[in-house]
Design a protein around this motif. Sequence first.
Motif, PDB file in Angstrom:
ATOM      1  N   PRO A  94      -9.214   3.538  -8.154  1.00  0.00           N
ATOM      2  CA  PRO A  94     -10.000   1.714  -8.012  1.00  0.00           C
ATOM      3  C   PRO A  94      -9.391   1.327  -9.899  1.00  0.00           C
ATOM      4  CG  PRO A  94     -10.915   4.149  -8.118  1.00  0.00           C
ATOM      5  CD  PRO A  94      -9.572   4.901  -7.388  1.00  0.00           C
ATOM      6  N   ALA A  95     -10.234  -0.430  -9.182  1.00  0.00           N
ATOM      7  CA  ALA A  95      -9.543  -0.595 -10.298  1.00  0.00           C
ATOM      8  C   ALA A  95     -10.525  -0.816 -11.613  1.00  0.00           C
ATOM      9  CB  ALA A  95      -9.958  -2.283 -10.022  1.00  0.00           C
ATOM     10  N   VAL A  96      -9.965  -0.989 -12.711  1.00  0.00           N
ATOM     11  CA  VAL A  96     -11.026  -0.802 -13.816  1.00  0.00           C
ATOM     12  C   VAL A  96     -12.064  -2.705 -14.189  1.00  0.00           C
ATOM     13  CG1 VAL A  96     -11.081  -0.415 -16.675  1.00  0.00           C
ATOM     14  CG2 VAL A  96      -9.184   1.105 -14.556  1.00  0.00           C
ATOM     15  N   ASP A 102      -7.223  -5.588 -12.401  1.00  0.00           N
ATOM     16  CA  ASP A 102      -7.658  -7.131 -11.208  1.00  0.00           C
ATOM     17  C   ASP A 102      -7.553  -6.428  -9.884  1.00  0.00           C
ATOM     18  OD1 ASP A 102      -8.717  -9.232 -10.714  1.00  0.00           O
ATOM     19  OD2 ASP A 102      -6.730 -10.393 -11.642  1.00  0.00           O
ATOM     20  N   ARG A 103      -8.595  -6.507  -9.451  1.00  0.00           N
ATOM     21  CA  ARG A 103      -7.629  -6.802  -8.061  1.00  0.00           C
ATOM     22  C   ARG A 103      -8.106  -8.028  -7.123  1.00  0.00           C
ATOM     23  NH1 ARG A 103      -7.597  -1.546  -6.002  1.00  0.00           N
ATOM     24  NH2 ARG A 103      -6.949  -1.213  -7.971  1.00  0.00           N
ATOM     25  N   PRO A 104      -7.473  -8.613  -6.694  1.00  0.00           N
ATOM     26  CA  PRO A 104      -7.910 -10.196  -5.751  1.00  0.00           C
ATOM     27  C   PRO A 104      -7.818 -10.107  -4.763  1.00  0.00           C
ATOM     28  CG  PRO A 104      -5.074 -10.348  -6.167  1.00  0.00           C
ATOM     29  CD  PRO A 104      -5.818  -9.090  -7.239  1.00  0.00           C
ATOM     30  N   SER A 105      -8.508 -11.255  -4.080  1.00  0.00           N
ATOM     31  CA  SER A 105      -8.683 -10.671  -2.257  1.00  0.00           C
ATOM     32  C   SER A 105      -7.539 -11.030  -1.598  1.00  0.00           C
ATOM     33  CB  SER A 105      -9.444 -12.153  -2.352  1.00  0.00           C
ATOM     34  OG  SER A 105     -10.236 -12.001  -1.133  1.00  0.00           O
ATOM     35  N   ALA A 106      -7.559 -10.298  -1.091  1.00  0.00           N
ATOM     36  CA  ALA A 106      -6.361 -10.075  -0.131  1.00  0.00           C
ATOM     37  C   ALA A 106      -7.008 -10.783   1.774  1.00  0.00           C
ATOM     38  CB  ALA A 106      -5.952  -8.482   0.800  1.00  0.00           C
ATOM     39  N   ASP A 107      -8.330 -11.483   1.980  1.00  0.00           N
ATOM     40  CA  ASP A 107      -8.694 -11.752   2.556  1.00  0.00           C
ATOM     41  C   ASP A 107      -7.557 -13.334   2.997  1.00  0.00           C
ATOM     42  OD1 ASP A 107     -10.247 -14.762   3.989  1.00  0.00           O
ATOM     43  OD2 ASP A 107     -10.828 -12.811   4.335  1.00  0.00           O
ATOM     44  N   PRO A 108      -6.875 -13.085   4.298  1.00  0.00           N
ATOM     45  CA  PRO A 108      -5.837 -13.723   4.012  1.00  0.00           C
ATOM     46  C   PRO A 108      -6.267 -15.577   4.604  1.00  0.00           C
ATOM     47  CG  PRO A 108      -6.225 -11.819   6.171  1.00  0.00           C
ATOM     48  CD  PRO A 108      -7.081 -12.356   4.968  1.00  0.00           C
ATOM     49  N   ASP A 109      -7.606 -15.757   4.793  1.00  0.00           N
ATOM     50  CA  ASP A 109      -8.186 -17.149   4.018  1.00  0.00           C
ATOM     51  C   ASP A 109      -8.420 -17.339   3.122  1.00  0.00           C
ATOM     52  OD1 ASP A 109      -7.659 -18.052   7.128  1.00  0.00           O
ATOM     53  OD2 ASP A 109     -10.238 -17.400   7.238  1.00  0.00           O
ATOM     54  N   ASP A 110      -8.792 -16.725   2.265  1.00  0.00           N
ATOM     55  CA  ASP A 110      -8.300 -17.046   0.609  1.00  0.00           C
ATOM     56  C   ASP A 110      -7.472 -17.495   0.399  1.00  0.00           C
ATOM     57  OD1 ASP A 110     -11.146 -16.184   0.467  1.00  0.00           O
ATOM     58  OD2 ASP A 110     -11.669 -14.592   0.268  1.00  0.00           O
ATOM     59  N   MET A 111      -6.812 -16.513   0.453  1.00  0.00           N
ATOM     60  CA  MET A 111      -5.094 -16.396   0.161  1.00  0.00           C
ATOM     61  C   MET A 111      -4.482 -17.925   0.829  1.00  0.00           C
ATOM     62  SD  MET A 111      -3.324 -12.586  -0.104  1.00  0.00           S
ATOM     63  CE  MET A 111      -4.065 -11.602   2.038  1.00  0.00           C
ATOM     64  N   ARG A 112      -4.742 -18.280   1.607  1.00  0.00           N
ATOM     65  CA  ARG A 112      -4.029 -19.604   2.420  1.00  0.00           C
ATOM     66  C   ARG A 112      -4.703 -20.780   1.525  1.00  0.00           C
ATOM     67  NH1 ARG A 112      -5.279 -17.106   7.873  1.00  0.00           N
ATOM     68  NH2 ARG A 112      -2.645 -16.630   8.703  1.00  0.00           N
ATOM     69  N   ALA A 113      -5.912 -20.302   1.195  1.00  0.00           N
ATOM     70  CA  ALA A 113      -6.433 -21.791   0.617  1.00  0.00           C
ATOM     71  C   ALA A 113      -5.841 -21.429  -1.181  1.00  0.00           C
ATOM     72  CB  ALA A 113      -8.234 -21.553   0.331  1.00  0.00           C
ATOM     73  N   ALA A 170      -2.210  -9.346  -1.365  1.00  0.00           N
ATOM     74  CA  ALA A 170      -1.564  -8.443  -0.966  1.00  0.00           C
ATOM     75  C   ALA A 170      -1.120  -7.342  -2.173  1.00  0.00           C
ATOM     76  CB  ALA A 170      -0.616  -8.953  -0.168  1.00  0.00           C
ATOM     77  N   SER A 171      -0.251  -7.738  -3.204  1.00  0.00           N
ATOM     78  CA  SER A 171      -0.032  -6.317  -4.017  1.00  0.00           C
ATOM     79  C   SER A 171      -0.660  -5.067  -4.237  1.00  0.00           C
ATOM     80  CB  SER A 171       0.049  -6.735  -5.692  1.00  0.00           C
ATOM     81  OG  SER A 171       1.495  -8.293  -4.575  1.00  0.00           O
ATOM     82  N   CYS A 172      -2.295  -5.600  -4.793  1.00  0.00           N
ATOM     83  CA  CYS A 172      -3.085  -4.894  -4.659  1.00  0.00           C
ATOM     84  C   CYS A 172      -3.821  -4.048  -3.825  1.00  0.00           C
ATOM     85  CB  CYS A 172      -3.557  -4.926  -6.010  1.00  0.00           C
ATOM     86  SG  CYS A 172      -2.690  -5.526  -7.666  1.00  0.00           S
ATOM     87  N   ALA A 173      -4.764  -5.009  -2.630  1.00  0.00           N
ATOM     88  CA  ALA A 173      -5.077  -4.552  -1.621  1.00  0.00           C
ATOM     89  C   ALA A 173      -5.633  -2.986  -1.403  1.00  0.00           C
ATOM     90  CB  ALA A 173      -4.892  -5.542  -0.478  1.00  0.00           C
ATOM     91  N   GLN A 174      -3.607  -2.556  -1.170  1.00  0.00           N
ATOM     92  CA  GLN A 174      -4.428  -1.696  -0.809  1.00  0.00           C
ATOM     93  C   GLN A 174      -3.599   0.137  -1.817  1.00  0.00           C
ATOM     94  OE1 GLN A 174      -2.293  -0.359   3.055  1.00  0.00           O
ATOM     95  NE2 GLN A 174      -4.051  -1.595   4.545  1.00  0.00           N
ATOM     96  N   GLY A 212       0.732  -1.247  -0.684  1.00  0.00           N
ATOM     97  CA  GLY A 212       0.096   0.270  -0.450  1.00  0.00           C
ATOM     98  C   GLY A 212       0.853   1.649  -0.065  1.00  0.00           C
ATOM     99  N   GLU A 213       2.058   0.972   0.245  1.00  0.00           N
ATOM    100  CA  GLU A 213       2.783   2.357   1.011  1.00  0.00           C
ATOM    101  C   GLU A 213       3.672   2.915  -0.643  1.00  0.00           C
ATOM    102  OE1 GLU A 213       5.369   1.141   3.563  1.00  0.00           O
ATOM    103  OE2 GLU A 213       3.884   1.881   5.410  1.00  0.00           O
ATOM    104  N   PHE A 214       3.848   1.400  -1.270  1.00  0.00           N
ATOM    105  CA  PHE A 214       4.235   1.544  -2.705  1.00  0.00           C
ATOM    106  C   PHE A 214       2.992   2.083  -3.280  1.00  0.00           C
ATOM    107  CE2 PHE A 214       4.920  -0.794  -6.837  1.00  0.00           C
ATOM    108  CZ  PHE A 214       6.076  -0.255  -7.093  1.00  0.00           C
ATOM    109  N   GLY A 215       1.647   1.845  -3.536  1.00  0.00           N
ATOM    110  CA  GLY A 215       0.755   1.991  -4.233  1.00  0.00           C
ATOM    111  C   GLY A 215       1.115   4.197  -4.224  1.00  0.00           C
ATOM    112  N   GLU A 216       0.884   4.637  -3.173  1.00  0.00           N
ATOM    113  CA  GLU A 216       1.021   6.146  -2.668  1.00  0.00           C
ATOM    114  C   GLU A 216       2.035   6.582  -3.082  1.00  0.00           C
ATOM    115  OE1 GLU A 216      -1.552   7.654  -1.255  1.00  0.00           O
ATOM    116  OE2 GLU A 216      -2.879   5.769  -0.072  1.00  0.00           O
ATOM    117  N   ALA A 217       2.829   5.862  -3.116  1.00  0.00           N
ATOM    118  CA  ALA A 217       4.232   6.511  -3.905  1.00  0.00           C
ATOM    119  C   ALA A 217       3.887   6.526  -5.426  1.00  0.00           C
ATOM    120  CB  ALA A 217       5.368   5.795  -3.398  1.00  0.00           C
TER     121      ALA A 217
END
Length: 507
Positions: free
Chosen positions: A425-427, A385-396, A417-421, A178-183
């Motif tokens: 907005p995603a297109v 694309d904005r994938p789910s960043a829910d930890p359970d989803d990512m673990r699965a 985790a890359s795009c969660a923050q 998220g900090e990278f995205g803000e930069a």
Amino acid sequence: MPTRPSLRRCALVALVALGLTGCVAPKHQASSPTSGASASSTSDPALARFYDQVLEWTTCGDEQCADATVPLDWEEPGGETITIALRRAPASSGSPVGSLLVNPGGPGRSAIDTIGFFRQIVSRDVLAAYDLVAFDPRGVQHSSPVTCVDPAELDELAAWVPDWSTDEGIAEAVARNGEFGEACLDRTGPLLGHVDTRSAARDMDVLRAALGDEALTFLGFSYGTELGATYAALFPERVGRFVLDGALDPTLDSGQVAAGQAAGFESALRAYVTDCQAAATCPLDGDVDAGLAQIERLFDRTQANPLPTGTDRELTSSLAFSGVAAALYAQSSWPLLTQALTKAIDAGDGSVLLQLADSYYGRAADGTYASNQNEAFSAILCLDDRPSADPDDMRADAAEVTAVAPTVGQFFSYGGASCAQWPVPAVGSLESYAAEGAAPILVVGTTNDPATPYAWAQSLSELLSSAVLLTYEGEGHTAYGRSNRCVKDAVDTYLLTGEPPADGTTC
């Protein structure tokens, strides 16, 4: 490049390493003529200034350069504008039938900087018939570019090894990305929200018109196939001769892309180990499974204790994998991978793997980066694309990925985790990629392509209503210009005559 949750999510770049000189004055109108076609324009008066623009070409060594103007936001064409950079190698015949636009992949790879690569792989007959035109999509290098962080920060992100074993580690990864995205937003401004693939495809139609072509002729590798497929879906009636090599299926979500790429790199690595162990010298003992286990232990070792490299940078597990992956894009790089693994496994020296990783990211020996491809990569993918960043989803998802790729799967997991923050907005993608009414489109797939698995070429050829599938049985990423005469002749014939090979042709 493969998934790198700390910096990127997946890798669709066609790796090339040819540097070119920049454009220089003086200005003059291009001496080579356009196709002479009456280029289709637009019925929308708000877009006429873009479609009717006249490109002003300048000398660039033995080539020509120009900038095209397009809307920053295609939904507000009367607002701000940005520039799209072009570099043209005029047809050697002096009488071009039109322009051949090219894209090397990425997203984020500069076609301007790799036009020499295209001039090497495209046949002489095609170069005689067409003006070869490289362009950098919006956000990339010589076009209005995305800018995020300085080289030292890119070094840190490439080397960083996230801790995915705890919720706290995942939260740290989300925050850091998220900090990278803000930069990126701070340094790039509103453009960051408009570097999506759909907008880039609409830019391509402006380029087509400005170049004087009634239909677009296009050669796209890797991510370039998604760009081409998107253009075809948006403008099917303007599709000319399209070659989509190293295909990506644009309907796949990020989890499916990660699983496919993980399996692809695992398969390519297995092929490499088989070849290595058949040679006179190889650092990998035993059978193929034992050799893969040794590579996995190297990844584990560098995660716990990074290897020295003879520089002030250590080889972390992230960099070790990037080095291995870089060498899997082409079979010709396998001997260098053997040298790198021998040093790392036998001598605890990570220097050659670090060199491979640096080539992967476009990092020069002086610490600078050749382009903004790493930043553009993240910016474009996080819009598409904005994938789910829910930890359970990512673990699965991670469990599924490592099941199909036990050696390398860990490096293709937790991409959410890359795009969660990400701060814009995603297109998203299009609803349909059928491109009904388009002329025949040639899709090329390699059976053991690590970065864009062959199954994606099969599915893209099914998505596009007019697609014809050409298969290369072999190793490496993409086929045209690096495989065999059968592929080259089929592609050249199509580009020169419009006649594609029979659907399902195998080379």
